[in-house]
Motif scaffolding. Structure first.
Motif, short mmCIF file in Angstrom:
data_model
loop_
_atom_site.label_atom_id
_atom_site.label_comp_id
_atom_site.label_asym_id
_atom_site.label_seq_id
_atom_site.Cartn_x
_atom_site.Cartn_y
_atom_site.Cartn_z
N ALA A 155 -1.75 5.60 7.83
CA ALA A 155 -2.77 5.25 6.85
C ALA A 155 -2.12 4.43 5.74
CB ALA A 155 -3.41 6.51 6.26
N LYS B 65 0.83 -1.20 0.00
CA LYS B 65 0.00 0.00 0.00
C LYS B 65 0.87 1.26 0.00
CE LYS B 65 -4.17 -1.77 0.24
NZ LYS B 65 -3.69 -3.10 -0.19
N ARG B 66 0.23 2.40 -0.25
CA ARG B 66 0.92 3.68 -0.15
C ARG B 66 0.90 4.13 1.31
NH1 ARG B 66 2.54 6.71 -4.23
NH2 ARG B 66 1.07 5.76 -5.71
N ARG C 171 1.18 6.66 4.53
CA ARG C 171 0.96 8.04 4.99
C ARG C 171 0.99 8.05 6.53
NH1 ARG C 171 1.29 11.33 0.41
NH2 ARG C 171 0.00 10.42 -1.24
N GLU D 94 -2.92 3.40 2.10
CA GLU D 94 -3.84 3.83 1.05
C GLU D 94 -3.77 2.92 -0.16
OE1 GLU D 94 -2.70 7.78 0.09
OE2 GLU D 94 -3.41 8.65 1.97
N GLU E 273 -11.04 0.99 0.56
CA GLU E 273 -10.95 2.06 1.54
C GLU E 273 -9.53 2.16 2.11
OE1 GLU E 273 -13.78 1.41 4.59
OE2 GLU E 273 -15.52 1.86 3.34
N THR E 274 -9.15 3.37 2.50
CA THR E 274 -7.90 3.56 3.22
C THR E 274 -8.05 2.97 4.62
OG1 THR E 274 -7.32 5.56 2.00
CG2 THR E 274 -6.32 5.28 4.18
#
Length: 229
Positions: free
Chosen positions: A198, A188-189, A191, A200, A207-208
């Motif tokens: 998070a 995932k990305r 954050r 993302e 959904e995040t």
């Protein structure tokens, strides 16, 4: 005749495909051209397609093929605005010279979920050869086979092999292998928001997911991708 924005977008796509092998995402195009929304990019892409400069392949994310370039790009007077993250295409040599590409064998540590997390991966399934230039310095690297479609707008499809640089930290925006609660691994990305992290997806259908930072451990950062057609 193309507008200035259409020319800028076409040149941005061309440079990114020369550099990365895949076209940029709509978000990257929006930021590069300093537009407020992706709807403007959709209009520019549609205009370029209608004029025969690009072709979009159905049922595939970020599948854009450049069909031709306008004459303006071949003329000395054409100087598109410099876009952050771009670099000029390398000049073509007058004579083709054979170049040896150094390849490195990396272990493929099973499958990684680009969807909801799956069980943590720890066993080598096979090895894959990757270009040495894809790897950075003396850091350890490994590869994973992608399962799922949550990262398709980042150009990562189900069945792709991702090359991961082993590291325990990440910057906001990095695509990482994250271990959740010491039991589930996902691509995932990343954050960080205060003491929360998070994870993302790059697909609006997912959904995040947000966790306290102690529940997420970064296992590595994406540095390359290998795709079989």
């Amino acid at each position: 005749m193309l507008t200035r924005k259409q020319l800028e977008l076409l040149d941005f796509i061309r440079v990114r495909m020369d550099r990365d092998g895949v076209p940029p995402s709509f978000d990257e195009m929006k930021e590069a051209l300093d537009l407020r929304s992706k709807s403007g990019i959709h209009r520019l892409i549609t205009a370029l397609e209608e004029r025969g400069f690009i072709r979009r392949l159905a049922h595939r994310a970020r599948a854009i093929e450049i069909v031709k370039l306008p004459e303006a790009m071949e003329k000395p007077g054409f100087t598109p605005r410099v876009i952050a993250g771009d670099r000029p295409a390398a000049p073509q040599p007058a004579t083709a010279i054979p170049v040896q590409v150094h390849a490195v064998e990396l272990p493929v540590m099973g499958r990684i979920a680009a969807g909801v997390p799956i069980e943590a991966i720890s066993e080598i399934s096979h090895h894959v050869a990757v270009p040495g230039g894809m790897l950075s310095g003396s850091a350890q690297h490994y590869a994973l086979e992608v399962k799922g479609d949550s990262m398709i707008e980042a150009g990562i499809n189900d069945g792709d092999i991702v090359v991961i640089r082993e590291q325990g930290t990440a910057e906001n925006g990095d695509i990482v292998v994250a271990l959740v609660e010491d039991s589930e691994a996902t691509l995932k990305r990343f954050r960080r928001k205060g003491n929360m992290i998070a994870l993302e997806a790059a697909n609006p259908l997912y959904e995040t997911r947000v966790f306290p930072d102690h529940m997420v451990k970064v296992q590595g950062r994406l540095v390359g991708l290998i795709r079989s057609y």
